[in-house]
Motif scaffolding. Structure first.
Motif, PDB file in Angstrom:
ATOM      1  N   THR A 128     -46.244   1.795 -89.259  1.00 43.45           N
ATOM      2  CA  THR A 128     -44.935   1.434 -89.791  1.00 43.45           C
ATOM      3  C   THR A 128     -44.825  -0.066 -89.954  1.00 43.45           C
ATOM      4  O   THR A 128     -45.196  -0.834 -89.066  1.00 43.45           O
ATOM      5  CB  THR A 128     -43.814   1.910 -88.853  1.00 43.45           C
ATOM      6  OG1 THR A 128     -44.136   1.491 -87.526  1.00 43.45           O
ATOM      7  CG2 THR A 128     -43.650   3.402 -88.912  1.00 43.45           C
ATOM      8  N   GLY A 184     -41.915  -3.125 -91.751  1.00 47.07           N
ATOM      9  CA  GLY A 184     -40.465  -3.247 -91.841  1.00 47.07           C
ATOM     10  C   GLY A 184     -39.888  -2.264 -92.832  1.00 47.07           C
ATOM     11  O   GLY A 184     -38.950  -1.529 -92.533  1.00 47.07           O
ATOM     12  N   THR A 190     -40.368   1.263 -91.631  1.00 45.94           N
ATOM     13  CA  THR A 190     -39.400   1.680 -90.613  1.00 45.94           C
ATOM     14  C   THR A 190     -38.115   2.183 -91.249  1.00 45.94           C
ATOM     15  O   THR A 190     -37.564   3.211 -90.849  1.00 45.94           O
ATOM     16  CB  THR A 190     -39.065   0.496 -89.678  1.00 45.94           C
ATOM     17  OG1 THR A 190     -40.275   0.035 -89.104  1.00 45.94           O
ATOM     18  CG2 THR A 190     -38.110   0.913 -88.594  1.00 45.94           C
ATOM     19  N   LEU A 191     -37.677   1.449 -92.261  1.00 51.86           N
ATOM     20  CA  LEU A 191     -36.458   1.846 -92.966  1.00 51.86           C
ATOM     21  C   LEU A 191     -36.641   3.207 -93.627  1.00 51.86           C
ATOM     22  O   LEU A 191     -35.762   4.075 -93.553  1.00 51.86           O
ATOM     23  CB  LEU A 191     -36.112   0.793 -94.020  1.00 51.86           C
ATOM     24  CG  LEU A 191     -34.667   0.781 -94.517  1.00 51.86           C
ATOM     25  CD1 LEU A 191     -33.703   0.505 -93.386  1.00 51.86           C
ATOM     26  CD2 LEU A 191     -34.501  -0.248 -95.633  1.00 51.86           C
ATOM     27  N   GLU A 224     -36.616   5.887 -91.012  1.00 48.06           N
ATOM     28  CA  GLU A 224     -35.249   6.194 -90.571  1.00 48.06           C
ATOM     29  C   GLU A 224     -34.550   7.115 -91.564  1.00 48.06           C
ATOM     30  O   GLU A 224     -33.852   8.050 -91.166  1.00 48.06           O
ATOM     31  CB  GLU A 224     -34.443   4.900 -90.417  1.00 48.06           C
ATOM     32  CG  GLU A 224     -34.793   4.122 -89.161  1.00 48.06           C
ATOM     33  CD  GLU A 224     -33.984   2.854 -89.020  1.00 48.06           C
ATOM     34  OE1 GLU A 224     -34.423   1.968 -88.292  1.00 48.06           O
ATOM     35  OE2 GLU A 224     -32.925   2.747 -89.667  1.00 48.06           O
ATOM     36  N   ARG A 258     -37.203   9.379 -80.583  1.00 51.56           N
ATOM     37  CA  ARG A 258     -37.850   8.413 -79.682  1.00 51.56           C
ATOM     38  C   ARG A 258     -39.318   8.715 -79.461  1.00 51.56           C
ATOM     39  O   ARG A 258     -40.148   7.807 -79.436  1.00 51.56           O
ATOM     40  CB  ARG A 258     -37.138   8.408 -78.330  1.00 51.56           C
ATOM     41  CG  ARG A 258     -35.837   7.649 -78.380  1.00 51.56           C
ATOM     42  CD  ARG A 258     -35.327   7.348 -76.991  1.00 51.56           C
ATOM     43  NE  ARG A 258     -34.147   6.503 -77.063  1.00 51.56           N
ATOM     44  CZ  ARG A 258     -33.199   6.487 -76.156  1.00 51.56           C
ATOM     45  NH1 ARG A 258     -33.275   7.267 -75.115  1.00 51.56           N
ATOM     46  NH2 ARG A 258     -32.161   5.682 -76.275  1.00 51.56           N
ATOM     47  N   GLU A 277     -30.469   5.613 -84.901  1.00 45.62           N
ATOM     48  CA  GLU A 277     -30.345   4.215 -84.463  1.00 45.62           C
ATOM     49  C   GLU A 277     -31.195   3.959 -83.234  1.00 45.62           C
ATOM     50  O   GLU A 277     -31.669   2.847 -83.021  1.00 45.62           O
ATOM     51  CB  GLU A 277     -28.885   3.884 -84.170  1.00 45.62           C
ATOM     52  CG  GLU A 277     -28.096   3.562 -85.433  1.00 45.62           C
ATOM     53  CD  GLU A 277     -26.608   3.430 -85.155  1.00 45.62           C
ATOM     54  OE1 GLU A 277     -26.234   3.255 -83.982  1.00 45.62           O
ATOM     55  OE2 GLU A 277     -25.825   3.520 -86.121  1.00 45.62           O
ATOM     56  N   GLN A 305     -34.685   2.212 -83.565  1.00 48.74           N
ATOM     57  CA  GLN A 305     -34.847   0.761 -83.498  1.00 48.74           C
ATOM     58  C   GLN A 305     -35.056   0.324 -82.060  1.00 48.74           C
ATOM     59  O   GLN A 305     -35.951  -0.468 -81.774  1.00 48.74           O
ATOM     60  CB  GLN A 305     -33.588   0.081 -84.040  1.00 48.74           C
ATOM     61  CG  GLN A 305     -33.269   0.451 -85.460  1.00 48.74           C
ATOM     62  CD  GLN A 305     -33.550  -0.683 -86.413  1.00 48.74           C
ATOM     63  OE1 GLN A 305     -33.836  -1.780 -85.974  1.00 48.74           O
ATOM     64  NE2 GLN A 305     -33.498  -0.415 -87.702  1.00 48.74           N
ATOM     65  N   ARG A 333     -38.437   1.202 -80.804  1.00 51.19           N
ATOM     66  CA  ARG A 333     -39.524   0.375 -81.344  1.00 51.19           C
ATOM     67  C   ARG A 333     -39.644  -0.933 -80.581  1.00 51.19           C
ATOM     68  O   ARG A 333     -40.718  -1.367 -80.214  1.00 51.19           O
ATOM     69  CB  ARG A 333     -39.276   0.083 -82.816  1.00 51.19           C
ATOM     70  CG  ARG A 333     -39.606   1.232 -83.686  1.00 51.19           C
ATOM     71  CD  ARG A 333     -39.670   0.814 -85.136  1.00 51.19           C
ATOM     72  NE  ARG A 333     -39.542   1.958 -85.998  1.00 51.19           N
ATOM     73  CZ  ARG A 333     -40.445   2.902 -86.128  1.00 51.19           C
ATOM     74  NH1 ARG A 333     -41.571   2.829 -85.455  1.00 51.19           N
ATOM     75  NH2 ARG A 333     -40.260   3.916 -86.922  1.00 51.19           N
ATOM     76  N   SER A 334     -38.489  -1.583 -80.332  1.00 52.04           N
ATOM     77  CA  SER A 334     -38.568  -2.840 -79.586  1.00 52.04           C
ATOM     78  C   SER A 334     -39.033  -2.567 -78.165  1.00 52.04           C
ATOM     79  O   SER A 334     -39.783  -3.350 -77.594  1.00 52.04           O
ATOM     80  CB  SER A 334     -37.215  -3.551 -79.594  1.00 52.04           C
ATOM     81  OG  SER A 334     -36.236  -2.700 -79.059  1.00 52.04           O
TER      82      SER A 334
END
Lengths: 201, 124
Positions: free
Chosen positions: A17, A19, A22-23, A26, A67, B42, B45, B48-49
């Protein structure tokens, strides 16, 4: 081992992934969950017989999928999601059983371990007014009632195959068993349902 | 023309009824699902961090452990003398600019110490 599970088991690669990736991921996840969430809710609701509990279970499954498996190829998401959800439902039943045991300890009558069925004992979430009851789809109620009487594995196999429309391989992944077991569970479930509902249902 | 078997008929009917019940879900349930879905996406994100941090933390830990292991395995530098425990003054000497020259002549000073001589002086 069947091909479906074998193919799934070796697919441990996570898609790279960036940037922009990632979008896009999502968006894919959002679309996937939007497609699956309502059926998942109904399946969970039939299994635990409680709307709020079912919503919580679906929410947990969504979060865990994103996750833990959000980076997996999207074609794996459906069986993975249902595997998470089925595990959640199973844990819910275990908790109910323990809760019932504790309640029995403190003197609540009629709660023996072997006979206890959390689904059968739970209050009906569709407690409707008599008018609503008349308008409700009695066939679906009969079906739900019959599905609830199935043993857990048969109930899982039937709902995943018939309600969600997963194929045998996907159902096997979701249930964590072989494709042969899925076929057996489904066959027995159909046999029982036909007996309970009758030929003219 | 094939007629559906009893089993197929039951499956088809069950599927239709189920889909109907899905379509009949009330607005409150749909709203809750919508909120939960957005919250879950959400969380991607955040995860990922967290993954990035979780990769760096063990990596730096492993690197630090490797350095410590290397030092332990290598042991003290054998310069032919009993170095004894290190004191704060030893660090002062090492930090001092002149200490570099002394380090270059470490063998000489070791010999000097062993022989009991003072630089520019006599034995004993």
């Amino acid at each position: 081992m069947n091909n479906g599970i074998a193919a799934f088991a070796v697919s441990c690669t996570r898609e790279p992934t960036t940037g922009a990736g990632t979008l896009q991921r999502e968006r894919q996840l959002n679309r996937f969950l939007a497609e699956i969430e309502r059926r998942a809710l109904r399946i969970a609701e039939i299994a635990v017989r409680d709307r709020d509990e079912a919503l919580d279970l679906v929410q947990d499954a969504m979060i865990k999928l994103v996750r833990s498996y959000g980076d997996r190829p999207h074609e794996e998401w459906t069986p993975l999601f249902y595997r998470i959800l089925q595990n959640g439902i199973r844990d819910w039943h275990r908790r109910q059983k323990v809760r019932n045991r504790v309640m029995a300890w403190f003197g609540r009558p009629g709660a023996r371990d072997e006979d206890y069925d959390a689904v059968a004992q739970a209050p009906d979430p569709l407690a409707r007014t008599p008018e609503d009851e008349l308008q409700a789809d009695q066939a679906m109620q009969r079906l739900e009632a019959a599905v609830r009487t199935l043993p857990r594995r048969q109930r899982e196999a039937f709902m995943l195959r018939t309600f969600e429309g997963l194929d045998v391989a996907g159902t096997a992944v979701a249930m964590g068993c072989s494709e042969g077991s899925v076929k057996t569970h489904c066959s027995r479930a159909m046999h029982t349902l036909r007996e309970k509902l009758g030929d003219h249902w | 023309m094939n007629t559906p078997t009893k089993r197929e008929g039951l499956e088809e009917r069950a599927k239709q009824l189920f889909d109907g019940s899905v379509d009949d879900l009330d607005a409150a349930a749909l709203s809750r699902l919508n909120r939960d879905r957005h919250a879950a996406v959400e969380a991607l994100q955040g995860s990922r961090s967290a993954v990035r941090w979780s990769l760096w933390v063990p990596a730096s830990g492993i690197a630090a452990a490797a350095i410590v292991m290397a030092l332990v395995m290598r042991g003290p530098v054998d310069v032919g003398v009993d170095a004894g425990p290190m004191t704060a003054s030893d660090f002062d000497i090492l930090i001092d600019d002149e200490s570099f020259e002394m380090l270059e002549e470490l063998e000489f000073y070791s010999w000097l110490d062993a022989a009991g001589l003072e630089p520019g002086g006599n034995v004993g």
